[in-house]
Scaffold this active site. Structure first.
Site, PDB file in Angstrom:
ATOM      1  N   LYS A  32       0.884  -1.171   0.000  1.00  0.00           N
ATOM      2  CA  LYS A  32       0.000   0.000   0.000  1.00  0.00           C
ATOM      3  C   LYS A  32       0.917   1.215   0.000  1.00  0.00           C
ATOM      4  O   LYS A  32       1.502   1.562   1.035  1.00  0.00           O
ATOM      5  CB  LYS A  32      -0.923   0.021   1.208  1.00  0.00           C
ATOM      6  CG  LYS A  32      -1.807   1.265   1.208  1.00  0.00           C
ATOM      7  CD  LYS A  32      -3.068   1.085   1.998  1.00  0.00           C
ATOM      8  CE  LYS A  32      -3.985   2.293   1.786  1.00  0.00           C
ATOM      9  NZ  LYS A  32      -5.306   2.105   2.371  1.00  0.00           N
ATOM     10  N   LEU A 181     -19.616 -10.485   4.985  1.00  0.00           N
ATOM     11  CA  LEU A 181     -19.186  -9.787   6.188  1.00  0.00           C
ATOM     12  C   LEU A 181     -18.783 -10.816   7.236  1.00  0.00           C
ATOM     13  O   LEU A 181     -19.512 -11.779   7.480  1.00  0.00           O
ATOM     14  CB  LEU A 181     -20.320  -8.901   6.717  1.00  0.00           C
ATOM     15  CG  LEU A 181     -20.751  -7.741   5.816  1.00  0.00           C
ATOM     16  CD1 LEU A 181     -21.955  -7.027   6.416  1.00  0.00           C
ATOM     17  CD2 LEU A 181     -19.606  -6.765   5.605  1.00  0.00           C
TER      18      LEU A 181
END
EC number: 6.3.3.3
Length: 206
Positions: A32, A181
């Site tokens: 990232k 989820l």
């Protein structure tokens, strides 16, 4: 094998957890390049914990949890796109963007422009909440207008069969599956949840 970019339709949709699952599934390294917000566990730290795979250091680590351009300005930093070239690593590399595609890195540079310059396939993550059709289709238009190669769309959240079909058909894009989820996010629960993602289809584009 090359790099794959994990982009999102918005911030806070589960892109980092998805990136961790993909990094683990591909046996990849993770990067990232720009992290904004350091008070809590960073995205790189989350991916390292959940994937057990190598994580490359961020180029920019900014304290303020805000848009990268603003977080950088608060620290007197200007993000230099020349420092964001894709690193060379052995094996595949999962690269996670920040927020949505139109997030500004500076007041003149959008993340989408950097992603376009990377010339790597993009997996677009969409949450299965109200508004996902609009957000997904707009993001697909933006990616293609910028010349990006879209590997497919991955959904995160509860099942939304009709929304997935509309995005797949109108967006003319491959449905890469859905990550549900997770009540508790651990390496084990993520690996189980990632069984719903078509990793082979992503591997094909690398």
């Amino acid at each position: 094998m090359g790099a794959v970019i994990v982009a999102g339709t918005d911030t806070g949709i589960g892109k980092t957890v998805f990136s961790a699952g993909l990094t683990r599934a591909l046996g990849a390294s993770y990067w990232k390049p720009v992290q904004a917000g350091l008070e809590e566990e960073t995205d790189s730290e989350t991916v390292a914990r959940l994937s057990g795979r190598p994580v490359l250091a961020e180029v920019y680590r900014l304290r303020l949890p805000a848009s990268p351009h603003l977080a950088a300005e608060r620290e007197g930093v200007e993000i230099d796109p020349a420092r964001l070239a894709l690193p060379q690593v052995a094996g595949p590399l999962v690269v996670e963007g920040a927020g949505g595609l139109m997030v500004p890195l500076t007041r003149r540079l959008l993340y989408l422009q950097v992603i376009s310059g990377w010339r790597a396939p993009v997996v677009l993550c969409c949450r299965t909440a109200l508004g996902t059709i609009n957000h997904a289709l707009l993001s697909l238009v933006a990616l293609r207008a910028a010349g990006c190669r879209v590997a497919g769309v991955a959904f995160i959240g509860e099942e939304a069969e009709d929304s997935r079909r509309v995005i797949r058909e109108i967006g003319a894009v491959r449905d890469l599956g859905r990550l549900p989820l997770l009540e508790t996010v651990t390496a084990g629960t993520l690996e189980a949840g990632f069984a719903g993602i078509d990793v082979d289809a992503i591997r094909e584009v690398l």
